[in-house]
Design a protein around this motif. Structure first.
Motif, PDB file in Angstrom:
ATOM      1  N   THR A 191       0.838  -1.200   0.000  1.00 57.12           N
ATOM      2  CA  THR A 191       0.000   0.000   0.000  1.00 57.12           C
ATOM      3  C   THR A 191       0.871   1.248   0.000  1.00 57.12           C
ATOM      4  OG1 THR A 191      -1.716  -1.173   1.213  1.00 57.12           O
ATOM      5  CG2 THR A 191      -1.812   1.231   1.271  1.00 57.12           C
ATOM      6  N   LEU A 234      -3.963   5.150   5.069  1.00 54.95           N
ATOM      7  CA  LEU A 234      -4.485   4.044   4.257  1.00 54.95           C
ATOM      8  C   LEU A 234      -3.795   2.745   4.644  1.00 54.95           C
ATOM      9  CD1 LEU A 234      -6.317   3.111   1.929  1.00 54.95           C
ATOM     10  CD2 LEU A 234      -4.418   3.576   0.385  1.00 54.95           C
ATOM     11  N   ARG A 235      -2.501   2.795   4.758  1.00 52.24           N
ATOM     12  CA  ARG A 235      -1.724   1.610   5.119  1.00 52.24           C
ATOM     13  C   ARG A 235      -2.119   1.106   6.503  1.00 52.24           C
ATOM     14  NH1 ARG A 235       4.796   1.190   4.540  1.00 52.24           N
ATOM     15  NH2 ARG A 235       4.282   0.862   2.364  1.00 52.24           N
ATOM     16  N   ASN A 266      -4.954   1.240   7.952  1.00 43.85           N
ATOM     17  CA  ASN A 266      -6.341   0.810   8.081  1.00 43.85           C
ATOM     18  C   ASN A 266      -6.657  -0.539   7.460  1.00 43.85           C
ATOM     19  OD1 ASN A 266      -8.522   2.599   9.439  1.00 43.85           O
ATOM     20  ND2 ASN A 266      -6.880   3.948   8.717  1.00 43.85           N
ATOM     21  N   TRP A 267      -5.654  -1.284   7.028  1.00 49.99           N
ATOM     22  CA  TRP A 267      -5.920  -2.667   6.614  1.00 49.99           C
ATOM     23  C   TRP A 267      -6.152  -3.464   7.883  1.00 49.99           C
ATOM     24  CZ3 TRP A 267      -7.356  -3.843   2.002  1.00 49.99           C
ATOM     25  CH2 TRP A 267      -6.905  -3.092   0.905  1.00 49.99           C
ATOM     26  N   LYS A 297     -12.020   3.206  11.886  1.00 47.24           N
ATOM     27  CA  LYS A 297     -10.964   3.865  11.123  1.00 47.24           C
ATOM     28  C   LYS A 297      -9.826   4.089  12.094  1.00 47.24           C
ATOM     29  CE  LYS A 297     -13.891   5.810   7.652  1.00 47.24           C
ATOM     30  NZ  LYS A 297     -14.570   6.976   7.144  1.00 47.24           N
ATOM     31  N   ASN A 357     -10.374  -2.549   4.334  1.00 50.40           N
ATOM     32  CA  ASN A 357      -9.871  -1.215   4.640  1.00 50.40           C
ATOM     33  C   ASN A 357     -11.070  -0.277   4.624  1.00 50.40           C
ATOM     34  OD1 ASN A 357      -8.624   1.415   4.474  1.00 50.40           O
ATOM     35  ND2 ASN A 357      -6.737   0.326   3.966  1.00 50.40           N
ATOM     36  N   MET A 378     -11.096   3.064   4.789  1.00 51.38           N
ATOM     37  CA  MET A 378     -10.886   4.421   4.279  1.00 51.38           C
ATOM     38  C   MET A 378     -11.675   4.588   2.980  1.00 51.38           C
ATOM     39  SD  MET A 378      -9.193   5.629   6.703  1.00 51.38           S
ATOM     40  CE  MET A 378      -9.089   7.259   6.031  1.00 51.38           C
ATOM     41  N   TYR A 393     -11.228   6.114   0.285  1.00 50.76           N
ATOM     42  CA  TYR A 393     -10.488   6.080  -0.976  1.00 50.76           C
ATOM     43  C   TYR A 393      -9.733   4.778  -1.206  1.00 50.76           C
ATOM     44  CZ  TYR A 393      -6.803   7.582   2.257  1.00 50.76           C
ATOM     45  OH  TYR A 393      -5.928   7.680   3.313  1.00 50.76           O
ATOM     46  N   ALA A 394      -9.875   3.807  -0.309  1.00 53.98           N
ATOM     47  CA  ALA A 394      -9.141   2.535  -0.447  1.00 53.98           C
ATOM     48  C   ALA A 394      -9.493   1.823  -1.751  1.00 53.98           C
ATOM     49  CB  ALA A 394      -9.424   1.633   0.746  1.00 53.98           C
ATOM     50  N   ASP A 395     -10.764   1.784  -2.099  1.00 56.75           N
ATOM     51  CA  ASP A 395     -11.179   1.101  -3.326  1.00 56.75           C
ATOM     52  C   ASP A 395     -10.583   1.779  -4.561  1.00 56.75           C
ATOM     53  OD1 ASP A 395     -12.829  -0.970  -4.635  1.00 56.75           O
ATOM     54  OD2 ASP A 395     -13.848   0.769  -5.487  1.00 56.75           O
ATOM     55  N   GLU A 448      -6.945   0.702  -4.689  1.00 57.53           N
ATOM     56  CA  GLU A 448      -6.847  -0.732  -5.030  1.00 57.53           C
ATOM     57  C   GLU A 448      -7.209  -0.986  -6.494  1.00 57.53           C
ATOM     58  OE1 GLU A 448      -6.690  -5.041  -4.495  1.00 57.53           O
ATOM     59  OE2 GLU A 448      -5.816  -3.431  -3.352  1.00 57.53           O
TER      60      GLU A 448
END
Length: 120
Positions: free
Chosen positions: A38, A45-46, A48-49, A60, A83, A85, A87-89, A92
């Motif tokens: 990530t 973002l990293r 929140n996995w 979150k 995740n 967040m 914006y994660a999708d 990804e």
């Protein structure tokens, strides 16, 4: 002297523990590869996995926080790597119609795990 039934129970118990442990290791390897793959800009973002056991939550996290207790994960459970967040999708999978290239962190981690298993 213990009866054959008792011996079978002990063997089965040990086998289940080994299977559960192997499953946890594989799930953690996929999670670790996903986190490492990530992009790290702010670290949010990293961070929140997460690994859910039979469900995911809406938490979150801030960088450095940890969620979940993977020690209780068993082979009979469903492990969900997710995740939360917003914006994660987009990171990804990319954003269709834009120059935003998909990173495929989770997909690549799963593919790597499958390859590792085939090579063994």
């Amino acid at each position: 002297m213990a009866g054959i039934g008792s011996q079978i129970d002990k063997f089965a118990s040990k086998a289940y523990k080994e299977i559960d442990g192997s499953f946890r290791k594989k799930v953690l390897a996929i999670w670790t590869d996903t986190v490492r793959g990530t992009p790290r800009i702010t670290g949010t973002l990293r961070a929140n996995w997460q690994i859910g056991i039979n469900q995911q939550n809406n938490n979150k996290l801030k960088p450095g926080q940890v969620s979940g207790d993977v020690k209780s994960l068993k082979f009979s459970d469903t492990a969900i790597i997710f995740n939360n967040m917003e914006y994660a999708d987009a990171v990804e999978n990319g954003i269709p119609g834009t120059a935003r290239v998909p990173r495929k962190m989770l997909a690549n981690a799963i593919a790597a795990a499958r390859l590792r298993n085939k090579l063994r």
